[in-house]
Design an enzyme around this catalytic site. Structure first.
Site, short mmCIF file in Angstrom:
data_model
loop_
_atom_site.label_atom_id
_atom_site.label_comp_id
_atom_site.label_asym_id
_atom_site.label_seq_id
_atom_site.Cartn_x
_atom_site.Cartn_y
_atom_site.Cartn_z
N LYS A 290 0.82 -1.21 0.00
CA LYS A 290 0.00 0.00 0.00
C LYS A 290 0.85 1.25 0.00
O LYS A 290 2.00 1.24 0.45
CB LYS A 290 -0.97 0.04 1.17
CG LYS A 290 -0.39 0.49 2.49
CD LYS A 290 -1.51 0.69 3.52
CE LYS A 290 -0.93 1.06 4.87
NZ LYS A 290 -1.99 1.39 5.83
N SER B 33 -8.12 4.41 -14.86
CA SER B 33 -6.94 3.92 -14.15
C SER B 33 -6.47 4.93 -13.11
O SER B 33 -7.06 5.99 -12.93
CB SER B 33 -5.79 3.62 -15.11
OG SER B 33 -5.37 4.81 -15.74
N TYR C 96 -7.02 0.24 -11.94
CA TYR C 96 -5.77 -0.46 -12.21
C TYR C 96 -4.63 0.55 -12.35
O TYR C 96 -4.85 1.72 -12.64
CB TYR C 96 -5.89 -1.34 -13.47
CG TYR C 96 -6.22 -0.57 -14.72
CD1 TYR C 96 -5.20 -0.11 -15.56
CD2 TYR C 96 -7.53 -0.29 -15.06
CE1 TYR C 96 -5.50 0.61 -16.71
CE2 TYR C 96 -7.84 0.42 -16.21
CZ TYR C 96 -6.82 0.87 -17.02
OH TYR C 96 -7.12 1.58 -18.16
#
Length: 131
Positions: free
Chosen positions: A9, A25, A58
C-alpha cells in the site's frame, strides 16, 4: 485454504490530477509503484480519506520522481486534486504463506515522495532505490 492479504500500500498520497476524459486507471509515480511492489495493470483499491469513497481501478505508470497520483476516467469523479488517498493491492496466499508474509507499506510526504517504507528483507534487495 486461501486467504486474501494486503500485498502492498501507499499511505496518505495526495491526488495531483484528475482527468475525467482519460480511459481509466490511476497514474502512480514509478518510484512509488516499485516501493509498493505493484504491477502495471494490477487492480488496486483506492480509499479516499477526505470523502470516504472506496473504489477499484488499475495501475499505470507515471514518470519516476514526478510525484504523480492521477485519477483517470470514472475514478476522477471520486476524488479531487488535493484529496488524500490510500492505494492498496491484495493477493491470495495459502495458509502457510499467509503466516509469514509481510506487505510493503509506503509512507509519503505532501509531495508524494517516499519518506518511509516497510519491505520484507527479500523484497528490499530487489527494490532499486531512486528516491
Amino acid at each position: 485454504m486461501q486467504v486474501t492479504l494486503m500485498k502492498g500500500k501507499i499511505h496518505r498520497a495526495q491526488v495531483t490530477e484528475a482527468d475525467l476524459h482519460y480511459e481509466g486507471s490511476i497514474s502512480i509515480d514509478r518510484n512509488l509503484i516499485e516501493a509498493a511492489r505493484f504491477f502495471i495493470n494490477e487492480r488496486v483499491d483506492i480509499y479516499n480519506i477526505d470523502t470516504g469513497a472506496r473504489f477499484s481501478t488499475y495501475v499505470i505508470e507515471a514518470p519516476a520522481g514526478s510525484g504523480v497520483i492521477g485519477l483517470n476516467g470514472a475514478a476522477a469523479r471520486l476524488a479531487l486534486t488535493g484529496d488524500k488517498v490510500i492505494i492498496v493491492a491484495y493477493a491470495n496466499f495459502d495458509s502457510d504463506e499467509a503466516r509469514t508474509f509481510k506487505p510493503s507499506i509506503v509512507l509519503v510526504d505532501e509531495r508524494n515522495r517516499r519518506v518511509n517504507s516497510t519491505l520484507p528483507p527479500a523484497a528490499a534487495s530487489l527494490t532499486h532505490e531512486r528516491v
